[in-house]
Design a protein around this motif. Sequence first.
Motif, mmCIF file in Angstrom:
data_model
loop_
_atom_site.group_PDB
_atom_site.id
_atom_site.type_symbol
_atom_site.label_atom_id
_atom_site.label_comp_id
_atom_site.label_asym_id
_atom_site.label_seq_id
_atom_site.Cartn_x
_atom_site.Cartn_y
_atom_site.Cartn_z
ATOM 1 N N THR A 221 0.851 -1.064 0.094
ATOM 2 C CA THR A 221 -0.064 -0.063 -0.005
ATOM 3 C C THR A 221 1.140 1.416 -0.132
ATOM 4 O O THR A 221 1.784 1.372 0.946
ATOM 5 N N VAL A 222 0.832 2.143 -1.035
ATOM 6 C CA VAL A 222 1.576 3.170 -0.853
ATOM 7 C C VAL A 222 0.736 4.576 -0.557
ATOM 8 O O VAL A 222 -0.408 4.651 -0.943
ATOM 9 N N ILE A 223 1.251 5.330 0.390
ATOM 10 C CA ILE A 223 0.511 6.448 0.683
ATOM 11 C C ILE A 223 1.550 7.561 0.728
ATOM 12 O O ILE A 223 2.699 7.378 0.726
ATOM 13 N N THR A 224 1.048 8.881 0.868
ATOM 14 C CA THR A 224 1.821 10.144 0.961
ATOM 15 C C THR A 224 1.279 11.000 2.275
ATOM 16 O O THR A 224 0.062 11.160 2.337
ATOM 17 N N ILE A 225 1.964 11.443 3.092
ATOM 18 C CA ILE A 225 1.781 12.021 4.185
ATOM 19 C C ILE A 225 2.273 13.565 3.864
ATOM 20 O O ILE A 225 3.535 13.661 3.815
ATOM 21 N N ARG A 226 1.526 14.590 3.993
ATOM 22 C CA ARG A 226 2.055 15.868 4.337
ATOM 23 C C ARG A 226 2.006 16.376 5.585
ATOM 24 O O ARG A 226 1.173 16.335 6.231
ATOM 25 N N GLU A 343 6.332 16.444 1.812
ATOM 26 C CA GLU A 343 5.555 15.217 1.830
ATOM 27 C C GLU A 343 6.633 14.166 1.598
ATOM 28 O O GLU A 343 7.703 14.157 1.171
ATOM 29 N N VAL A 344 6.214 13.049 2.142
ATOM 30 C CA VAL A 344 6.848 11.820 2.235
ATOM 31 C C VAL A 344 5.898 10.600 1.871
ATOM 32 O O VAL A 344 4.677 10.564 2.058
ATOM 33 N N ARG A 345 6.524 9.912 0.924
ATOM 34 C CA ARG A 345 5.729 8.777 0.253
ATOM 35 C C ARG A 345 6.362 7.438 0.829
ATOM 36 O O ARG A 345 7.487 7.313 0.994
ATOM 37 N N VAL A 355 10.296 4.030 3.339
ATOM 38 C CA VAL A 355 10.395 5.421 2.706
ATOM 39 C C VAL A 355 10.477 4.905 1.187
ATOM 40 O O VAL A 355 11.710 4.597 0.917
ATOM 41 N N LEU A 356 9.613 5.773 0.455
ATOM 42 C CA LEU A 356 10.054 5.634 -1.095
ATOM 43 C C LEU A 356 10.790 6.852 -1.453
ATOM 44 O O LEU A 356 10.862 7.102 -2.547
ATOM 45 N N GLY A 357 10.051 7.879 -0.821
ATOM 46 C CA GLY A 357 10.649 9.114 -1.221
ATOM 47 C C GLY A 357 10.034 10.406 -0.237
ATOM 48 O O GLY A 357 9.190 10.207 0.454
ATOM 49 N N ARG A 358 10.863 11.601 -0.475
ATOM 50 C CA ARG A 358 10.425 12.797 0.286
ATOM 51 C C ARG A 358 10.916 14.028 -0.538
ATOM 52 O O ARG A 358 11.874 13.944 -1.085
ATOM 53 N N GLU A 359 9.938 15.158 -0.215
ATOM 54 C CA GLU A 359 10.502 16.313 -1.047
ATOM 55 C C GLU A 359 9.860 17.550 -0.220
ATOM 56 O O GLU A 359 8.726 17.037 0.512
ATOM 57 N N SER A 360 10.532 18.629 -0.061
ATOM 58 C CA SER A 360 10.169 19.740 0.561
ATOM 59 C C SER A 360 10.428 20.915 0.048
ATOM 60 O O SER A 360 11.621 21.233 -0.768
#
Length: 401
Positions: A221-226, A343-345, A355-360
Amino acid sequence: MNKAQIKKVVLAYSGGLDTSIIAKWLQDEYQCEVVTFTADLGQGEEIEPARAKAQAMGIKQIYIEDLRETFAKDYIFPMFRANTIYEGEYLLGTSIARPLIAKRLVEIAQETGADAISHGATGKGNDQVRFEIGAYALMPNIHVIAPWREWDLMSREKLMAYAAEHNIPIETKKGKSPYSKDANLLHISYEGNEIEDPAVAPNEEMWERTVSPKAAPDEETVITIRFEKGDPVAINGQALSPARIIETLNKLGGDNGIGRDDLVENRFVGMKSRGCYETPGGTILLKAHRAIESITLDREAAHLKDEIMPRYAKIIYNGFWWSPEREMLQALIDKSQARVSGEVRLSLYKGNVMVLGRESENSLFDSAIASFDDELAYDHKDAEGFIKLNALRLRIAAGKR
């Protein structure tokens, strides 16, 4: 304060057998009026029946409150800004709920003109300490009645006999859990039965919020948290309230077998205690928060946070949420979160959070510098002097040997 001086007591009341017995015991032993306070902290059980039970005992002032949003916003989130873990494993689900309960007990005592507060924590656990230290910090002269430290009802048989003698309904729910549980929005804790032996594995049937990782879906299950200033504000692009954030992550984590823990912890009162915990949403949130901090926090700020975290965790675990030292550390922690947004995926898969990725927009990560393509920002020759200066004390010491 002697018994005769106590005219009214505010009781932390769950509506269960133990606190129902305490309500009756206070009426008989102290000849006082009892005010009940029941809090919905997200335990997942209907709390309104507590009203009828309290009324049946002649209780006139009954407080039943939904505190889930307050609990998440003002207690869980500030704690997670620090990435708080006690003794390397415990996410403090029980500990963080106690200061809120203590606060409301004191406030209700002030509102109703009560002389004392009371709780159902035993004399062997941490909760008595947390409730009472919190209450004293907020209302120094409050009187606390802890029945488990006063009465002689020290066995289940004596409690059941007291309940039968005083016509207190004894719940005999079919399939009732054999464990001592504490549940709230953040977690469920389990004690007792076979897990009193630290060598014995808990029964699979014990777990309530999580499926076994073995039975979890075969697809991730892939989710993104802001995050905004260190707090989660949205999941998969949908803005949610603090409590709904935790509830949603609990469901996602539980469905994927995430958040189980089995540990032996050191209680503040001095003994070791084995407990099992389910914290699916908190486990996901911790991983995601550390990921967004990894690109938005300065190195030394991040390291300082990691250094003070064990002290901060111990303060909460031991019941000193309302202490000046916790407030001082909180101010530092909150200051560090000013630019922790982005956001963190994540991938949720069979008990794992990856963790699949993070951006800011505030990211300190510069790909050009990291790959050494930017010669103006990083000159390879500078490393030689840096290394020699850092090795100087070691070279001096080695030369003397």
